[in-house]
Design a protein around this motif. Sequence first.
Motif, mmCIF file in Angstrom:
data_model
loop_
_atom_site.group_PDB
_atom_site.id
_atom_site.type_symbol
_atom_site.label_atom_id
_atom_site.label_comp_id
_atom_site.label_asym_id
_atom_site.label_seq_id
_atom_site.Cartn_x
_atom_site.Cartn_y
_atom_site.Cartn_z
ATOM 1 N N HIS A 54 0.824 -1.211 0.000
ATOM 2 C CA HIS A 54 0.000 0.000 0.000
ATOM 3 C C HIS A 54 0.859 1.262 0.000
ATOM 4 O O HIS A 54 0.659 2.163 -0.832
ATOM 5 N N TYR A 55 1.806 1.338 0.918
ATOM 6 C CA TYR A 55 2.541 2.590 1.108
ATOM 7 C C TYR A 55 3.730 2.760 0.173
ATOM 8 O O TYR A 55 4.186 3.888 -0.042
ATOM 9 N N GLY A 115 1.802 1.982 -3.702
ATOM 10 C CA GLY A 115 0.627 2.822 -3.900
ATOM 11 C C GLY A 115 -0.645 2.048 -4.197
ATOM 12 O O GLY A 115 -1.607 2.628 -4.715
ATOM 13 N N GLU A 116 -0.675 0.765 -3.863
ATOM 14 C CA GLU A 116 -1.848 -0.058 -4.118
ATOM 15 C C GLU A 116 -2.958 0.289 -3.125
ATOM 16 O O GLU A 116 -2.763 0.321 -1.906
ATOM 17 N N ASP A 117 -4.160 0.545 -3.641
ATOM 18 C CA ASP A 117 -5.307 0.897 -2.790
ATOM 19 C C ASP A 117 -5.953 -0.389 -2.276
ATOM 20 O O ASP A 117 -6.970 -0.851 -2.787
ATOM 21 N N ASN A 118 -5.327 -0.985 -1.250
ATOM 22 C CA ASN A 118 -5.821 -2.264 -0.725
ATOM 23 C C ASN A 118 -6.607 -2.124 0.576
ATOM 24 O O ASN A 118 -6.989 -3.122 1.187
ATOM 25 N N GLY A 119 -6.834 -0.889 1.021
ATOM 26 C CA GLY A 119 -7.658 -0.652 2.199
ATOM 27 C C GLY A 119 -6.994 -0.948 3.523
ATOM 28 O O GLY A 119 -7.676 -1.033 4.550
ATOM 29 N N GLU A 177 -5.457 0.824 5.486
ATOM 30 C CA GLU A 177 -5.669 1.875 6.483
ATOM 31 C C GLU A 177 -7.011 1.730 7.194
ATOM 32 O O GLU A 177 -7.249 2.363 8.241
#
Length: 622
Positions: A390-391, A394-398, A400
């Motif tokens: 993710h960080y 930049g993958e939007d895998n949720g 957070e």
Amino acid sequence: MTSHLDLTLVSTTMNRLSLPVFVLLLFASSPLRGDDITIPVIKDGEAQIIKELEDSDYWIRHDLWVETEFDLDGDGKLDRMHVSVTRPTQTDTQSLKLPVVYNSSPYFAGTTGGDDTYFWDARQELGDEPPKRSAAPEIDREGLRPIISKRHIKDWLPRGFVVVHSSAPGTGLSQGCPTVGDDPEALAPKAVIDWLCGRGKGFTEPFGGEPVEAYWSSGKVGMTGTSYNGTIPLAAATTGVEGLEVIIPVAPNTSYYHYYRSNGLVRHPGGYLGEDIDILYDFIHSGGTEETKAYCDCHVRDEQMMANQDRATGDYNDFWYTRDYLNRVDGVKAAVLMAHAFNDWNVVPEHSIRIYEALRKNGVQTQLFMHQGGHGGPPPISMMNRWFTHYLFGEDNGVENDKKSWIVREGDERTNPTGYPDYPHPWAKEVVVYPVAGAPQRGGLQLSPVEEPSEETLVDNFSFSGEALAQAEFTEHRLVYTTPKLSEAVHLSGTPRIKLRMACDRPAANLSVWLVSLPWNTNKHSKITDNIITRGWADPQNIDSMRESKPLVPGQFYDVEFDLQPDDQVIAKGQQIGLMIFSSDRDYTLHPTPGTELTIDLQQTQLSLPVVGGTMQFAPEN
């Protein structure tokens, strides 16, 4: 075709070549290019292993030195840190820019090993200056260029990350001096990250040399490591360095005062009786020439550490303040996944809990992973992968939006944590219990205070371990108070706190408190909850100030209040929760001459427990 071993030998023997020439030599000798490999491959929010990248023939390895902003060893030149890089060949053949997983350590080049003959002697009277210790043995430096360490490579390089290692100041081929928690241990990894992001200076040699650029770096860096190697990512993050996107510290030492002291008391980390910060300095000081080592020993170890660590009183001071990352946590911008164990008695669990709570308060993206084992133990690889993917990619895998707290429950595998909304458990409520007289056997613990004045006395004797005292049916060397057998399992989540009124027949005393589960489990293969629930230590001389001890007036009662170590544990049905109060803790505190008497006023003593569900869940067995 040149083998991987051949390439390593080339890099060792031809280290005066500039990096671009070195890289050309690598490709001239190897036909493997992998131009058809796609990096990264992401599925279900995680970077996947690329089979070809498991083969070291698809890797480029080289080392360099990164210039810092400090000169610790007094040679008039800015110190340089030794850095090694392992990256996919596609970073050259495809001009691919990839994110970095970075690990820094003072241990890579070797340590003094298991020899503890130079540790401080714990046989010391409280308030006295310690006996002189022996000199530390020399360290036989380990490791060959260009490989500083192989840690993390098999986990992250096949998933499409570059893996970078560096030796901490004063260790291995890194210049400078070990400062053990002071500014340079944050500024050294910051310099490496600045270099990875195109802002710092790298060179092929420790002095002079050709410039080296990290042209293959995407400018996004994640850090991880365990113990001291987990402390350094947090240290780097406190600088707010741009490009450090995420850290996963495992069992980090977040305060050297909390590592070597407890509430004004000299306390040693579990398994290392007699260690102190100057001992750790000697343990890791593997770098430098004889001249620079002598300079560092004089100006850092002797003039700073040994002059300020204060093994006589254990008081807090500015020396310790600068080595507490809680005082720098406002600088953290990177996302943080903290990991620790509730039964870690080397780096006790408060180290991570205190930082987690501060980061959450500051609005930093933070989650907590805790397990029931001992020192070390990273989160499941899948959890770490989601964070790095993710960080850094930049993958939007949720990630957070995941649960904020992950606890490995008793008997479960570490790869199978249970998610909770937060830590402590939001349903945890304070339950106060009070001791009932019973010495020298066991007294009781009840939900209401005793009505009549009641005092009990114990006699200090470091000869007996805490485990032996907890199991003893009859002894004058501790006080134990237990609940009736539990009719239902009790889930503790949070930080217990002890408040007691005590008197002593001498001006100084150790004070130790354990929370235990009884009866004692002697079956090493059983999955019953560990009998030691949590512990705490304090110096009664510091009840008014951590910075100034005041001698106790013999016979005078004092109110002492302090936290035990945080915990999240389910105490099984049929067990009893026991409060044990004693003086010297054989494996952790100093060992004064036995005989000190502590008197506890039970009417003014209480234990606060964080119980999920509150008092209704805390019922005795019928």
